[in-house]
Design a protein around this motif. Structure first.
Motif, PDB file in Angstrom:
ATOM      1  N   UNK A   1      -0.188  12.558   8.614  1.00 19.06           N
ATOM      2  CA  UNK A   1      -1.502  12.081   8.172  1.00 19.06           C
ATOM      3  C   UNK A   1      -1.894  10.767   8.838  1.00 19.06           C
ATOM      4  N   UNK A   2      -3.201  10.599   8.996  1.00 22.59           N
ATOM      5  CA  UNK A   2      -3.803   9.321   9.384  1.00 22.59           C
ATOM      6  C   UNK A   2      -4.640   8.871   8.184  1.00 22.59           C
TER       7      UNK A   2
ATOM      8  N   UNK B   1     -11.871  -5.437   8.020  1.00 20.51           N
ATOM      9  CA  UNK B   1     -11.301  -5.064   6.720  1.00 20.51           C
ATOM     10  C   UNK B   1     -10.738  -3.645   6.729  1.00 20.51           C
ATOM     11  N   UNK B   2     -10.756  -3.019   7.897  1.00 21.61           N
ATOM     12  CA  UNK B   2     -10.294  -1.637   8.004  1.00 21.61           C
ATOM     13  C   UNK B   2      -8.887  -1.581   8.577  1.00 21.61           C
ATOM     14  N   UNK B   3      -8.010  -0.898   7.872  1.00 11.18           N
ATOM     15  CA  UNK B   3      -6.658  -0.640   8.355  1.00 11.18           C
ATOM     16  C   UNK B   3      -6.486   0.868   8.497  1.00 11.18           C
ATOM     17  N   UNK B   4      -5.893   1.297   9.600  1.00 14.34           N
ATOM     18  CA  UNK B   4      -5.606   2.716   9.808  1.00 14.34           C
ATOM     19  C   UNK B   4      -4.116   2.862  10.075  1.00 14.34           C
ATOM     20  N   UNK B   5      -3.494   3.805   9.384  1.00 10.95           N
ATOM     21  CA  UNK B   5      -2.053   4.018   9.525  1.00 10.95           C
ATOM     22  C   UNK B   5      -1.772   5.478   9.851  1.00 10.95           C
ATOM     23  N   UNK B   6      -0.705   5.697  10.631  1.00 12.27           N
ATOM     24  CA  UNK B   6      -0.263   7.051  10.960  1.00 12.27           C
ATOM     25  C   UNK B   6       1.187   7.216  10.559  1.00 12.27           C
TER      26      UNK B   6
ATOM     27  N   UNK C   1       0.839  -1.191   0.000  1.00  9.37           N
ATOM     28  CA  UNK C   1       0.000   0.000   0.000  1.00  9.37           C
ATOM     29  C   UNK C   1       0.880   1.248   0.000  1.00  9.37           C
ATOM     30  N   UNK C   2       0.655   2.097  -0.983  1.00  7.14           N
ATOM     31  CA  UNK C   2       1.408   3.343  -1.111  1.00  7.14           C
ATOM     32  C   UNK C   2       0.482   4.527  -0.823  1.00  7.14           C
ATOM     33  N   UNK C   3       0.976   5.496  -0.080  1.00  7.87           N
ATOM     34  CA  UNK C   3       0.140   6.658   0.208  1.00  7.87           C
ATOM     35  C   UNK C   3       0.819   7.652   1.131  1.00  7.87           C
ATOM     36  N   UNK C   4       1.615   7.146   2.077  1.00 10.47           N
ATOM     37  CA  UNK C   4       2.327   8.043   2.982  1.00 10.47           C
ATOM     38  C   UNK C   4       3.566   8.611   2.292  1.00 10.47           C
ATOM     39  N   UNK C   5       3.940   9.825   2.655  1.00  8.07           N
ATOM     40  CA  UNK C   5       5.137  10.466   2.111  1.00  8.07           C
ATOM     41  C   UNK C   5       6.240  10.545   3.170  1.00  8.07           C
ATOM     42  N   UNK C   6       6.066   9.843   4.264  1.00  4.15           N
ATOM     43  CA  UNK C   6       7.062   9.750   5.322  1.00  4.15           C
ATOM     44  C   UNK C   6       6.943   8.399   5.995  1.00  4.15           C
ATOM     45  N   UNK C   7       7.791   8.143   6.989  1.00  7.40           N
ATOM     46  CA  UNK C   7       7.773   6.869   7.705  1.00  7.40           C
ATOM     47  C   UNK C   7       6.343   6.496   8.108  1.00  7.40           C
ATOM     48  N   UNK C   8       6.008   5.200   7.998  1.00  8.23           N
ATOM     49  CA  UNK C   8       4.750   4.690   8.550  1.00  8.23           C
ATOM     50  C   UNK C   8       5.051   4.289   9.992  1.00  8.23           C
ATOM     51  N   UNK C   9       4.547   5.059  10.940  1.00  5.65           N
ATOM     52  CA  UNK C   9       4.943   4.918  12.343  1.00  5.65           C
ATOM     53  C   UNK C   9       4.036   3.994  13.153  1.00  5.65           C
ATOM     54  N   UNK C  10       2.764   3.844  12.752  1.00  5.45           N
ATOM     55  CA  UNK C  10       1.829   3.090  13.583  1.00  5.45           C
ATOM     56  C   UNK C  10       0.678   2.557  12.734  1.00  5.45           C
TER      57      UNK C  10
END
Length: 506
Positions: free
Chosen positions: A285-286, A275-280, A260-269
């Motif tokens: 961004x969340x 079926x829901x994934x949440x990333x910070x 999955x691509x979308x963050x422009x910095x480290x995926x920290x959490x």
């Protein structure tokens, strides 16, 4: 009378006499002009300096006014944020009270009597249908016709654990049996009724005996930077990395299913639910993802933090995030709105966890804070660590925290006191997880397993990784760890002395 030899001499004398007064006048005029010129220049210079001084004063006043206006606007913005947060808290309280009243009224007209193997129980439709996908939810959803006898519904099953099952359906909590045989019987009942949530409770509270070794059955490679976070269920593993990407893996085969691509910095959490994934991320961004589709959910970006999003915790539609901007935010993921901002930490918020109304947060300011989510107020501050609090986990009144001071502290939340300090790690304690009466910790290339009733370390995996262990998670018989060495390892207990060879997945 003077005589002249020639007329020319006479004329020359007359000319000189005539010019002499003119020359004196010119010299005097030039002298006056020079003096006036100096006076004029001095006056102009003084006037210029006075003008510049006046401009500077005006500029200073303008900048002071602008600064004051900016401060006033900032204060008004903070007040608006606080008012907004308070409004959402009051709104939540109103809806909670409304739901409680509606539930109470509904229960009065939706009572159900059940006969389980000869034992009779009285409950409500709300309780029986609370876990979607279960057999009880299907029976009493109205989708299928079912018959009753004298107002009772019969289920041909042993009733030994049905009271416990009803309590679980009512509030999601359950007092687990400690006897292995009883746990096995409860697991069979959970499987019969299709109660995946109850099975999850059994997995999380299972006490594993570490008499045998644990080995890495899979070593997953694919990320090109640190592994910073992970989540898994019994089928799917999800990892986040310093390469800005998220990978979804198959737990059984160890194969990467999608990236999955979308963050422009480290995926920290990460947080993972159905079926829901949440990333910070470090990009502030969340992001909400649909795991099956492998895509970001429409309008699935929550923004508000001004620095790295360091930690997430989710239950239902309620999400809590902690950030390097020193704040904690409470979100409604269904409505995509921030409902509260909690302020109090004076450094980055490194870890959050909540259950019910109670939220616990750890920070680089060396403290742990206990909050009421509904009021947004800090109710306790726990101090004791001598460096950053990096990770925490709590169950009931027992809280465990790990720190870059190399120690683990166990706290009693009822008394807000530290009851024990565990020492053994030689570096930062970066991750923790309860497992029944056991605690797993990771940090300095090792994974340690502690008996927290006896306050002793019962096993150490000395060479878990070639760099610091950054994250770990334990469920059922599987342990998964992620490291700064860029790898993810899936571990399993070796039984009967049969060693399993690790499988490296490129």
């Amino acid at each position: 009378m003077q005589s002249y030899d020639t007329d020319e001499e006479h004329l020359e004398e007359l000319s000189f006499a005539t010019q002499q007064p003119t020359l004196n006048l010119a010299q005097r005029f030039e002298t006056l002009l020079d003096r006036d010129k100096e006076t004029f220049i001095s006056a102009v210079t003084d006037a210029f300096h006075k003008f510049i001084g006046a401009v500077d004063n005006v500029e200073t006043r303008i900048m002071r006014d602008i600064t004051e206006m900016e401060r006033s606007l900032h204060l008004r913005g903070e007040k608006l944020d606080e008012d907004k947060s308070q409004f959402h808290l009051e709104k939540q309280g109103f809806h909670k009270e409304k739901t409680h009243i509606q539930s109470f009224m509904s229960n009065q007209v939706n009572k159900v009597r059940i006969n389980v193997g000869g034992s009779r129980f009285e409950t409500t439709l709300t309780t029986l249908t609370s876990e979607r996908g279960s057999m009880l939810e299907a029976m009493f959803s109205g989708r299928f016709p079912i018959e009753s006898e004298d107002g009772e519904y019969f289920i041909d099953r042993d009733a030994e654990f049905f009271p416990l099952i009803l309590n679980y359906l009512r509030d999601g909590e359950v007092e687990m049996p400690t006897d292995d045989a009883a746990r096995a019987r409860l697991a069979r009942e959970a499987a019969y009724y299709g109660l995946d949530g109850l099975q999850g409770h059994l997995d999380r509270t299972e006490t594993v005996h570490w008499d045998d070794e644990i080995v890495a059955v899979h070593t997953l490679k694919g990320h090109t930077h640190y592994i910073l976070c992970l989540q898994f269920d019994m089928n799917t593993l999800i990892t986040g990395s310093g390469d800005n990407n998220i990978r979804v893996w198959d737990m059984e085969s160890g194969q990467c299913l999608k990236t999955l691509y979308g963050h422009t910095g480290f995926v920290c959490c990460l947080q993972f639910q159905d079926n829901l994934l949440i990333s910070g991320g470090k990009d502030t961004k969340i992001i909400l993802w649909d795991i099956k589709k492998g895509k970001r959910i429409a309008n699935g970006i929550l923004e508000g933090h001004t620095c790295d999003v360091q930690t997430l915790h989710m239950e239902g539609n309620l999400l809590v995030s902690g950030s390097a901007d020193h704040t904690i935010r409470v979100w409604n993921t269904a409505e995509r709105v921030c409902t509260a901002i909690l302020r109090g930490h004076t450094a980055r918020v490194t870890h959050v966890q909540f259950h019910g109304d109670r939220l616990v947060s750890g920070s680089s300011d060396r403290t742990v804070r206990v909050w009421s989510i509904h009021s947004g107020q800090c109710v306790n501050v726990l101090s004791g660590h001598t460096d950053s609090v990096f990770c925490l986990q709590f169950e009931g009144s027992r809280l465990v925290t790990g720190s870059s001071d190399k120690t683990i502290r166990i706290w009693d939340l009822n008394t807000a006191s530290c009851v024990a300090v565990l020492e053994g790690h030689t570096g930062w304690v970066k991750c923790l997880q309860f497992q029944g009466s056991q605690l797993l910790s990771g940090g300095d290339k090792t994974i340690k397993i502690w008996d927290i009733d006896k306050m002793v370390c019962v096993k150490t995996v000395d060479t878990a990784h070639t760099n610091d262990v950054r994250c770990l998670m334990f469920r059922g018989r599987y342990l998964v760890s992620g490291s700064f060495d860029g790898t993810v390892k899936i571990w399993k207990q070796v039984q009967n002395g049969k060693h399993m060879q690790p499988h490296v997945i490129p």
